[in-house]
Design an enzyme around this catalytic site. Sequence first.
Site, PDB file in Angstrom:
ATOM      1  N   TYR A   1      27.032 -74.902 -87.242  1.00  0.00           N
ATOM      2  CA  TYR A   1      27.356 -73.577 -86.716  1.00  0.00           C
ATOM      3  C   TYR A   1      26.486 -73.252 -85.505  1.00  0.00           C
ATOM      4  O   TYR A   1      25.445 -72.592 -85.640  1.00  0.00           O
ATOM      5  CB  TYR A   1      27.097 -72.515 -87.790  1.00  0.00           C
ATOM      6  CG  TYR A   1      28.118 -72.416 -88.897  1.00  0.00           C
ATOM      7  CD1 TYR A   1      29.139 -73.354 -89.039  1.00  0.00           C
ATOM      8  CD2 TYR A   1      28.076 -71.365 -89.816  1.00  0.00           C
ATOM      9  CE1 TYR A   1      30.071 -73.241 -90.061  1.00  0.00           C
ATOM     10  CE2 TYR A   1      29.005 -71.253 -90.837  1.00  0.00           C
ATOM     11  CZ  TYR A   1      30.000 -72.189 -90.959  1.00  0.00           C
ATOM     12  OH  TYR A   1      30.921 -72.082 -91.966  1.00  0.00           O
TER      13      TYR A   1
ATOM     14  N   LYS B   1      31.450 -79.005 -91.593  1.00  0.00           N
ATOM     15  CA  LYS B   1      32.174 -77.735 -91.765  1.00  0.00           C
ATOM     16  C   LYS B   1      31.988 -76.942 -90.480  1.00  0.00           C
ATOM     17  O   LYS B   1      30.861 -76.660 -90.068  1.00  0.00           O
ATOM     18  CB  LYS B   1      31.583 -76.998 -92.961  1.00  0.00           C
ATOM     19  CG  LYS B   1      32.163 -75.628 -93.257  1.00  0.00           C
ATOM     20  CD  LYS B   1      31.480 -75.021 -94.498  1.00  0.00           C
ATOM     21  CE  LYS B   1      32.076 -73.685 -94.894  1.00  0.00           C
ATOM     22  NZ  LYS B   1      31.157 -72.552 -94.750  1.00  0.00           N
TER      23      LYS B   1
END
EC number: 4.1.2.13
Lengths: 271, 271, 271, 271, 271
Positions: free
Chosen positions: A146, A177
């Site tokens: 992220y 992810k």
Amino acid sequence: MLPDADAAITRDGKALILAYDHGIEHGPVDFEPNPETADPERVFDLATHDAVTALAVGKGVAEAYYPSYADDVSLLAKLNGTSNLWMGEPDSAVNWSVEYAAELGADAIGFTLYGGSNNEVEMAEEFRDAQEAARDHDMGVVMWSYPRGQGLKNDTDPGTIAYAARLGLELGADIAKVKYPGSPEAIGEAARMAGPTKVVMSGGSKTDDRAFLETVAGAIDGGAKGLAVGRNVFQRENPKEILDALEAVIFEEASVDEALKLTSASAVAND
Amino acid sequence: MLPDADAAITRDGKALILAYDHGIEHGPVDFEPNPETADPERVFDLATHDAVTALAVGKGVAEAYYPSYADDVSLLAKLNGTSNLWMGEPDSAVNWSVEYAAELGADAIGFTLYGGSNNEVEMAEEFRDAQEAARDHDMGVVMWSYPRGQGLKNDTDPGTIAYAARLGLELGADIAKVKYPGSPEAIGEAARMAGPTKVVMSGGSKTDDRAFLETVAGAIDGGAKGLAVGRNVFQRENPKEILDALEAVIFEEASVDEALKLTSASAVAND
Amino acid sequence: MLPDADAAITRDGKALILAYDHGIEHGPVDFEPNPETADPERVFDLATHDAVTALAVGKGVAEAYYPSYADDVSLLAKLNGTSNLWMGEPDSAVNWSVEYAAELGADAIGFTLYGGSNNEVEMAEEFRDAQEAARDHDMGVVMWSYPRGQGLKNDTDPGTIAYAARLGLELGADIAKVKYPGSPEAIGEAARMAGPTKVVMSGGSKTDDRAFLETVAGAIDGGAKGLAVGRNVFQRENPKEILDALEAVIFEEASVDEALKLTSASAVAND
Amino acid sequence: MLPDADAAITRDGKALILAYDHGIEHGPVDFEPNPETADPERVFDLATHDAVTALAVGKGVAEAYYPSYADDVSLLAKLNGTSNLWMGEPDSAVNWSVEYAAELGADAIGFTLYGGSNNEVEMAEEFRDAQEAARDHDMGVVMWSYPRGQGLKNDTDPGTIAYAARLGLELGADIAKVKYPGSPEAIGEAARMAGPTKVVMSGGSKTDDRAFLETVAGAIDGGAKGLAVGRNVFQRENPKEILDALEAVIFEEASVDEALKLTSASAVAND
Amino acid sequence: MLPDADAAITRDGKALILAYDHGIEHGPVDFEPNPETADPERVFDLATHDAVTALAVGKGVAEAYYPSYADDVSLLAKLNGTSNLWMGEPDSAVNWSVEYAAELGADAIGFTLYGGSNNEVEMAEEFRDAQEAARDHDMGVVMWSYPRGQGLKNDTDPGTIAYAARLGLELGADIAKVKYPGSPEAIGEAARMAGPTKVVMSGGSKTDDRAFLETVAGAIDGGAKGLAVGRNVFQRENPKEILDALEAVIFEEASVDEALKLTSASAVAND
């Protein structure tokens, strides 16, 4: 990225990760839409659904509930996380050692990296230690990649998400992810950049059934290997239905229309 | 949170922790209302009262006094703490290793976490080490979960306290000690957020018997599993009486009126 | 600098290192000129070319691909690296331990040092640990010696490059990779300052065949012991041809004109 | 505080510590009033006086001189200290490990804590390590408890000194060395706050015999358990005489007038 | 300071240390006056001169050259050092572990301490680790005691140099290398402050033969135990002659006039 290292948390090369770290990252506010969701047992029950390939939780929750579900749930030990009371540059405390996660029976580890944060270098080195310890314990590695912090203007920009996915490959994650970058093409490009590292999209905040399933189906078509989802499942009134539908879309190549038949309207009809 | 890990410092699933770390956290000023309270022996004697399920002290005090009370007192080793001469962002030095606490015979560890402080990440990682070492030694874990520091406007806000309690569960505490958030409902909500982690309220500064007992009784009714108290017990002239009353309220489901009969006025009558 | 420690990644005392750490250092943007270059397999194939004495990649890429190429490629484990999302003073996270690199079969380690950065002292100490661990595993040591950061006005100044090369010798690198300082004389002086530590020039961004080969040939004549190259090879349409030409120039004392015959124009003629 | 842990550096429950760490803390300027005092041998000789229960020195001085005095002097290993060239917030480098102090035969360790400094938390954690290592080696622990730094307006305020003494108890010191807070009552209160941890007063800068002895006698009467003294002994022309007098006051309950007879004027008469 | 610990790098209690760490501390600019001096082999050859009691070099240079000179040169492993590209407060990276220095056959370690720098505390703690590890390997310890940084106005002030020398004793160095404080009296005072720790003066930048020898002879007369010299030897055209002369002055009590006869003018006459 080590081939097959993620076998315990994937199915046919794809993953549906049920993520339940909201209690640390966001706090009780995330449980307000549906107060029962504060109860981890409810989420562990959901994780026994065939569609779910792994449940991501923090140490304390795993200690309390995982022993009762060890036969039916694959445990993804989310090692780091920080409350949103934190006001500094994006950072994440390592709350759980790999050794203790292994002792509790975890199948894989999850780790957040905030690329671009002033804490990126330190976090990457913590990731190194965790990733290599996971290898010692034959556990797969999932990176919450992220980019965030000083200098990041748009954290879902396609170029940023592609870079985030590539970092997963370069640094040794089996699964990366990433935030959904807005289009099937963009997440497909991220997946191509990650090569053999599987890219899964984050579920994000709750949306309606069709919109959600269409986004997931598009991502899978584009090249994503699955989904990591929390609120978009557990905040629903009938979370098992959406899991049925996600299973159809992710693992059974069903169309969104077919999958939607598994949710409430048709479910009522089928009763 | 590991089921039963706190058995040595609870009774019937509830806790009355006598806390005596004021000498480090506040200094001698806390002993001024009753100069005898500076003497740890007096507090160890109080801790032999049946109502007290654990005594929380620092390393130096435990070294000097605990060996004489090992049969009668359960030791909660308060690992971290800092003088109020400290002018920086909230932080707490780890003054005691878990290994040495175990060697001295501690039954559980206590650890302060200042969520929201610029030192939150570092403190959480220190907590991780302590929590996992406690597991190696079969010791329970109590978190003083006290959001504090830059960005925290109100550290007894119900939402903040609920988050504090949840952090206890997420990070692996068996018991979370939180500030009283102002109402039985609010501490009940905090308890619900903590799930199997027991929430105990902090005693705070000294109040009169009835007010204090009513707050405690309300908290227990609301869902709290006990109390961690210092000044509200040891600064009283007859601290054993208030322990009698607290025992009635916390463990014996007595009403406040019944419990008050165990304090001075009625005590005098009973002599 | 330990004599012969770099034998596994040199040939006749010279080195042609194929560097492929762009995915972490620059991100997918470096693969845009030729999208296939995002695929590590393509670069591993290139690295089987006789001209290539070592392939420098990060941990995740090595985990995924090196086992299939272990017989044909010498692995240079690039231990540290950081995304260009990083906005702080030049720094580089250590993403890979020497122990794990050895376990994967690495022949040597690569490590970036940003002399002049406010992180120089910390990076030098990380280099120390890596260099000494490499000795324990009989691995050679390559330093990317790149002065950079506060106070550095020109990072290809001949004096700066000579200092960078000397730091390689002083700190214990077997090979020092430096930016090209603009002339054969300047890189020759850097090589002389490095003494027995071999100086190799960085390939830099892509240029045309003749210009590139002339620079390399001049550097070799000047005293450099080879080249570490990435984009100038893998971004080309016919990367094997430029490797043929580089092999001729670096290892076979061919002239640039002779070497150029091995590239496309003449290659077509030879078909 | 561990009962009897300081037996090797006390006599009848009291201590007269000869401190000789001025060479590091203040530098040669402290030896100027009497240049011979720069010679550690002179101070080791003084430390053989019956009055002296321990000699506090740094590692280098102990290495050079202690082996010749091991039978006659109790060694208090002063572990941390910093030159006054240091311009930062109060801090103290740990110059000596407990393990090496034990190897050299030290009987106890000494450690400075600057409560209130921005380095308090770090110093307290270094103290923890040293204190617990000392326990492993059966060595007593003396804390130089000196609140200092940002926010401290008066470092000899009675309340501050009482807090300093209490910190000694709380953190695990057997003896707490504090600045003299200006009156026998004030140091007595500090001693009461420290409970079983012995409080000794610092000798401070040189004063005349009567003033010095009266202060010490008053402190002992008030509840202090002794003195840690440097310049007020070693800068005198006849340091053995003042040790005779201090022995009388501290260990033999002599009055100041009686003790003064042991110093120069009467000493001359007795010859 | 441990008696006799420096025996391997002294002769009759005195030392002539040839220092060759300029490649890291200053870079190639120090080799410009005599380009051959960039070649470590030339300096290792010089170090075989009888006058030289130890050669101080960094790890990389030692790895490459020391094995060939192990029988003829005493190796002083200069553990820390930093390029002058560094723009921060004075600091020095520890580039070499004591363990690896011992493995390479070092006879002693050398370590820089910048007293007064904002990094003093950290450097002193690194020195502690190095000094104690050296004791484990029976190696002598030389401190480059160089007060420097914020707050130091004059780093050759006699009082500062005396303090620097004393720090060598206090912290456990066997030899303290200090800047020349301007007069034989001043370095004599520094030597007296260091007690049994030997004080050697730094050679500084190149001066003419007579001036250099007179300074050295004065320092020895004043109480210094030798010299640590680099440029003033290796930058000369006939460095062996100046070593002959230094040997006479330092070890043979020769006058400067006698010693000068061993340098070029008379050498020519003697041929």
